[in-house]
Design an enzyme around this catalytic site. Structure first.
Site, mmCIF file in Angstrom:
data_model
loop_
_atom_site.group_PDB
_atom_site.id
_atom_site.type_symbol
_atom_site.label_atom_id
_atom_site.label_comp_id
_atom_site.label_asym_id
_atom_site.label_seq_id
_atom_site.Cartn_x
_atom_site.Cartn_y
_atom_site.Cartn_z
ATOM 1 N N ARG B 56 35.102 1.757 58.534
ATOM 2 C CA ARG B 56 35.682 0.563 57.919
ATOM 3 C C ARG B 56 36.688 1.018 56.872
ATOM 4 O O ARG B 56 36.778 2.190 56.523
ATOM 5 C CB ARG B 56 34.637 -0.396 57.361
ATOM 6 N N GLY B 57 37.441 0.030 56.366
ATOM 7 C CA GLY B 57 38.545 0.338 55.482
ATOM 8 C C GLY B 57 39.825 0.223 56.298
ATOM 9 O O GLY B 57 39.943 0.825 57.364
ATOM 10 N N ALA B 58 40.780 -0.547 55.804
ATOM 11 C CA ALA B 58 41.938 -0.897 56.619
ATOM 12 C C ALA B 58 42.672 0.339 57.182
ATOM 13 O O ALA B 58 42.881 0.428 58.399
ATOM 14 C CB ALA B 58 42.885 -1.786 55.809
ATOM 15 N N ARG B 90 38.483 -6.488 64.599
ATOM 16 C CA ARG B 90 38.438 -7.113 63.275
ATOM 17 C C ARG B 90 39.790 -7.764 63.010
ATOM 18 O O ARG B 90 40.829 -7.180 63.288
ATOM 19 C CB ARG B 90 38.095 -6.104 62.174
ATOM 20 N N GLN B 183 29.332 -1.617 49.762
ATOM 21 C CA GLN B 183 30.242 -0.490 49.943
ATOM 22 C C GLN B 183 30.481 0.246 48.620
ATOM 23 O O GLN B 183 30.755 1.443 48.612
ATOM 24 C CB GLN B 183 31.591 -0.952 50.510
ATOM 25 N N ASP B 224 43.484 -4.988 52.461
ATOM 26 C CA ASP B 224 43.403 -5.036 53.921
ATOM 27 C C ASP B 224 44.689 -5.548 54.546
ATOM 28 O O ASP B 224 45.018 -5.202 55.680
ATOM 29 C CB ASP B 224 42.208 -5.878 54.371
ATOM 30 N N ASN B 234 41.813 -8.719 50.528
ATOM 31 C CA ASN B 234 40.955 -7.555 50.358
ATOM 32 C C ASN B 234 39.522 -8.055 50.361
ATOM 33 O O ASN B 234 39.260 -9.261 50.456
ATOM 34 C CB ASN B 234 41.304 -6.830 49.047
ATOM 35 N N LYS B 235 38.587 -7.135 50.260
ATOM 36 C CA LYS B 235 37.159 -7.459 50.284
ATOM 37 C C LYS B 235 36.836 -8.658 49.402
ATOM 38 O O LYS B 235 37.345 -8.767 48.285
ATOM 39 C CB LYS B 235 36.384 -6.235 49.789
#
Lengths: 320, 320
Positions: B56-58, B90, B183, B224, B234-235
């Site tokens: 995960r993570g853009a 995603r 996270q 993201d 973003n998150k």
């Protein structure tokens, strides 16, 4: 739409007399998975139950401490020591000290039960005052658990939601899960389910985004201590909601009994903030775990007690 | 003060050729307790690894998707179908689509590895630009994981923290635990520990209170997707921090590679927000689980890419 009044006050906390007197609590640490009672045979055991959050919520720990002092008197224990032990259990909620003050002259079971009944009656009155702040179709957000569990019966902020629901003013409730101990997703969601009120749990950090989307009309919380100027200590995250609500022009209402108002503390700077064990957040990495925060009075739209709706300036309205 | 560069880019994600080609990932779901590799033999398996957050993570999912397309080509699979499968994994991070675009003409292992190396090099460059925004003794807050794990190596926001630390500008880092999937407390704290940077994890809702106490000088996050006007997805929780930071007059910096900037999306309203399974929050009660939020450009003090520090108005500075 069930509406059974599941939580009788004596289910939450009561004093049992007889040969071996004891304070019996619904162990809130084990909810919602199990409804288990915890028996405390001494004031020290009760203080430990308060410290470990088997019973929590400012008014409820006041009620529990009152029963604890009556228990110590029944046992013939040293009352000054029992009071010290109970007073040392948690530092932020003022109701604890308020209840011990009230019990000192007459530490009897009858006095403790009267104090418990008065606290529940205060909840019903403040809920009626608070419900008048709800417009029809209101979508509310609440934080932590200011429910029947937290107050010994009916609830402060959750009491306001229950009354608003009964009056047909409430559409649904968003519930902050309330990390680290999840009082929202464990306790408030459980109480709302039993009251038949539509609700959804959210991550605490999602509140801002849902405010921005226009999905929240008002925020209601309880309080652990309200200073004379209206600064309000409550579960960590309440201040965050207050800033976010102000940014989105949404009112935040604090619903709490007068036993939570501490006129002897001029403002929030004088309220001790409990720092709890960092392992409540993570056992593996360093952590910080302030359990409460202080919301400046300027961010509180109204403070509702059993006496009515108090508006700014609180230094005047709380005294009146 | 250890400073081993624990996370080599190929530990995070790599393509293994040979008789049975596969993409091998460090399974981020099992960190920090276990360092376990996950092997994906097809693009579909890799898409599932992205969906389930094993990677995960853009920027990292962009890199992984590039390897996935190269894997499909090595296997002789239908490349259009592999691309569709990966693109559907995603919705929010634009790097995924960016990487697939780059790979379409030449879906080779060499091209994917070059893209991976470029992404890590971008991180180092943007970290250097971002570190220049730190005053000596800075106390930073970060959210989620914008570290080496999220970018395929070195990190964006965490890269900025690492470079600021190496330059002696950083005093310590507060890390939002980042509910519901933690996270921050699982991944960012682990990376900071390995980099020897002093840190403490906090409940997400405690950030406001610590800002009010003057314990946070700046906020750094990843992204993201950044729209052409600077609105930043973003998150979930990033928008909350942005409002809180503005209230406390603290700058919030977004650190992200240009592969995260989506000039084709004019503003945040056009960014799809993934709603994930409510059981990530609670299995017992109804829940809502938006995984991202959008921070309006007006709340972002600067966007830092490998090209430099972009200031408002972003519609001009991002294009330039």
């Amino acid at each position: 739409m069930t509406n059974r009044t599941h939580l009788d006050p004596e289910q939450i906390v009561r004093l049992e007399e007889g040969d071996v007197p004891r304070v019996v609590l619904l162990d809130q640490r084990r909810l919602p998975d199990e409804e288990v009672e915890l028996e405390c045979g001494t004031a020290a055991e009760l203080a430990e139950a308060i410290r470990s959050l088997a019973v929590r919520g400012a008014p409820a720990i006041g009620v529990a401490a009152a029963y604890g002092l009556a228990l110590a008197a029944l046992r013939g224990d040293d009352l000054a020591e029992a009071e010290r032990t109970l007073a040392a259990s948690r530092p932020t909620a003022v109701n604890l000290f308020w209840a011990l003050d009230r019990m000192r002259e007459e530490p009897t079971p009858a006095r403790a039960r009267a104090l418990h009944e008065e606290e529940v009656e205060r909840c019903r009155r403040m809920a009626a005052h608070a419900a008048a702040l709800f417009a029809p179709g209101s979508r509310a957000l609440t934080h932590c658990n200011a429910g029947g569990l937290a107050t010994g019966g009916y609830g402060s902020a959750v009491g306001a939601l229950r009354t608003a629901w009964e009056r047909g003013l409430l559409e649904r409730v968003l519930v902050d899960e309330t990390r680290p101990l999840l009082q929202g997703s464990r306790l408030t969601a459980w109480e709302l389910e039993q009251a038949g009120i539509p609700h959804a749990v959210i991550a605490d950090s999602a509140a801002a985004s849902l405010m921005a989307r226009g999905e929240i009309d008002l925020v209601v919380t309880g309080a652990d201590r309200i200073a004379a100027n209206g600064d309000t200590a409550n579960k960590i995250g309440t201040y965050s909601l207050a800033v976010l609500a102000r940014h989105h022009e949404i009112p935040l209402y604090v619903v709490a009994p007068t036993s939570t108002v501490d006129l002897g503390t001029p403002d929030g700077a004088g309220i001790p903030i409990e720092e709890r064990d960092p392992t409540e957040i993570t056992a593996r990495f360093p952590a910080r775990n302030p359990a409460f925060d202080v919301t400046p009075a300027a961010l509180v739209a109204a403070i509702v007690t059993e006496r009515g709706v108090h508006r700014p300036p609180y230094a005047e309205s709380l005294v009146a």
